[in-house]
Design a protein around this motif. Sequence first.
Motif, short mmCIF file in Angstrom:
data_model
loop_
_atom_site.label_atom_id
_atom_site.label_comp_id
_atom_site.label_asym_id
_atom_site.label_seq_id
_atom_site.Cartn_x
_atom_site.Cartn_y
_atom_site.Cartn_z
N GLU A 1 0.86 -1.19 0.00
CA GLU A 1 0.00 0.00 0.00
C GLU A 1 0.89 1.24 0.00
OE1 GLU A 1 -2.89 -0.14 3.17
OE2 GLU A 1 -4.23 -1.04 1.68
N ARG A 2 0.45 2.26 -0.69
CA ARG A 2 1.17 3.54 -0.68
C ARG A 2 0.21 4.59 -0.14
NH1 ARG A 2 5.86 4.76 -3.18
NH2 ARG A 2 5.25 6.92 -2.94
N SER A 3 0.73 5.57 0.58
CA SER A 3 -0.17 6.60 1.11
C SER A 3 -0.68 7.48 -0.03
CB SER A 3 0.51 7.42 2.20
OG SER A 3 1.46 8.30 1.65
N THR A 4 0.15 7.72 -1.03
CA THR A 4 -0.30 8.45 -2.22
C THR A 4 0.38 7.87 -3.46
OG1 THR A 4 1.46 10.11 -2.29
CG2 THR A 4 -0.44 10.62 -0.90
N LEU A 5 -0.15 8.25 -4.63
CA LEU A 5 0.45 7.81 -5.90
C LEU A 5 1.50 8.81 -6.36
CD1 LEU A 5 -0.17 5.37 -7.72
CD2 LEU A 5 -1.63 6.85 -9.07
N ALA A 6 1.19 10.12 -6.23
CA ALA A 6 2.12 11.15 -6.68
C ALA A 6 2.26 12.28 -5.66
CB ALA A 6 1.64 11.71 -8.03
N GLY A 7 1.93 11.99 -4.41
CA GLY A 7 2.20 12.97 -3.36
C GLY A 7 1.03 13.81 -2.90
N HIS A 8 -0.20 13.51 -3.37
CA HIS A 8 -1.32 14.36 -2.96
C HIS A 8 -2.52 13.60 -2.42
CE1 HIS A 8 0.89 16.14 -6.43
NE2 HIS A 8 1.01 17.16 -5.61
N LEU A 9 -3.05 12.65 -3.19
CA LEU A 9 -4.32 12.03 -2.82
C LEU A 9 -4.16 10.76 -2.00
CD1 LEU A 9 -5.95 12.60 -6.26
CD2 LEU A 9 -6.81 13.59 -4.14
N HIS A 10 -5.01 10.64 -1.00
CA HIS A 10 -4.99 9.48 -0.11
C HIS A 10 -5.32 8.21 -0.90
CE1 HIS A 10 -5.27 7.01 3.26
NE2 HIS A 10 -6.49 7.25 3.66
N LEU A 11 -4.36 7.27 -0.96
CA LEU A 11 -4.53 6.09 -1.80
C LEU A 11 -4.84 4.82 -1.00
CD1 LEU A 11 -4.26 5.29 -4.85
CD2 LEU A 11 -1.97 4.51 -4.30
N SER A 12 -4.36 4.73 0.24
CA SER A 12 -4.51 3.47 0.99
C SER A 12 -5.89 3.38 1.64
CB SER A 12 -3.42 3.35 2.05
OG SER A 12 -3.43 4.48 2.89
N ARG A 13 -6.91 3.31 0.80
CA ARG A 13 -8.29 3.18 1.27
C ARG A 13 -9.09 2.51 0.15
NH1 ARG A 13 -11.34 8.12 -0.86
NH2 ARG A 13 -9.82 9.01 -2.26
N ASN A 14 -10.32 2.12 0.49
CA ASN A 14 -11.20 1.57 -0.54
C ASN A 14 -11.71 2.70 -1.41
OD1 ASN A 14 -10.94 -1.03 0.46
ND2 ASN A 14 -12.60 -0.72 1.93
#
Lengths: 262, 217
Positions: free
Chosen positions: B180-193
């Motif tokens: 899991e990553r917290s973001t893809l490019a430094g902005h949006l929250h990625l580690s969620r459904n």
Amino acid sequence: MFPDRPEIVARHRRRGAGAYRYSLFLLLLWLSASLLMGQRYPWIVVMDPGHGGDDYGIRAGQGSFEKDINLLVARDFQHILSADPALDVLLTRENDRELSLRERAIQANNLSADLFISVHCAFSNRRVDRGFIVYFFQPEESQLSSFHELRSTGSHQDVRLVPWDLAQLPAAPASRDLATRLQNALNRMHGKYSGSPVGEQLELLSKVACPAVLIECCFLTNSEDERQIMDPFYRRRFAEAVRDSIMDFLTTHQYSASGRQP
Amino acid sequence: MNQRVIIIFLILTLALLVTGILLLYSCEKRKQAEIREEEKAETIQTEELITADEEAATSEVSVKLYFRNPGPAAGTVGLLRPEARQITTSPDKRVFVIKILEALLGGPRSGNFASIPPGVAVRQVFLVDNLAVIDFSREIHTRHPGGVLEELATIYSIVNTIVDNVPGVERVRILVEGEERSTLAGHLHLSRNLYHSPRYLVGWRGPGRIIQEENLQ
Ligand SMILES: [Zn+2]
């Protein structure tokens, strides 16, 4: 050797107590003076230049990197905003170093910042896209419900005791208002833009415990925008528009995350 | 006397144990045989489907792939534009998901822009109830151009495409290199459904998402 030690500790303690009393006295003096003069306490504004170090952000057409432009713009913001005695402006990074989103939020929260602005640039596959975008944190339903749950349990009445991921929620309405004010001020400055701010699940903003926005201040994929942001005069006008809307926001809301009252 | 009772008792329990084990074993064997028969029946069924109808084997369905819209957009509205594509079906839902993703990674054909950086591969797909977990290779992060708009376009082109086309899938989780990553490019929250969102599509008239109606030059 050993018999000396308690004395030293005691002396230190006494000196410490003295300094404490002295600083309390100074604080009271300052309080009353500022009350008499009708002056505000300085609000703490944290400016966050996005990316840095190995994280370049966007690589612009003319060879510049987003991380450098973000720092340039944030420094100008700091310069212009600091001129106002009511504002104390701090940067999350002063040079080109990598900083996690968590570390940035920790800095702002530990400083009990009153306001947080993350500075970024925009990228668009469509090279004609220009302007700026102001983002605020838009909570999800699940986050709202867990936040209300926390608040309803007596032990967490104090909103400052919420978990990291919910830190922004108490300030979310204020953040939205701040974003609107900033967007309007920047629209006015530019003259030809008429947008409204965008609410998204921004990872960094979600962890900041005060009104917080993220500004993408230009499209690095547009050569005209890139030229403009490198112009110090343009950046000054941009910073002045940001300063005016920030002052507007702080005085109307009298919002203070740290409990200071203007 | 005592010894004899003990021996008889031991023999009896031994006998009981052996018969118990034998019974269990035969039961298990029967069950397995039943399962095998069922499976055989199923494969026969699918084989029948395929062999009975040659077209069914290569049967294609029309899917809607979401790419980056090249036309005028109002900020985050109009970021994505659908493109119809014919894809061969698969009885295995997981294989179907991979096929759709490969078509999405292959890029647009009708004038849209790609929404995912070049060189990205799908490493794994897991389906858990209504959740699709998709693991991409590192390039989805390292080659991402950056910026919130493109980050949104990448994430929601994947989520909307999968949820729109795969029946039963309602949520998507994106992994990068198995993690899991917290973001893809430094902005949006990625580690969620992540859920399907229509607000980035061309023509969305829903509430409060419109920003700059600019580019009027
Ligand atoms: Zn950025």
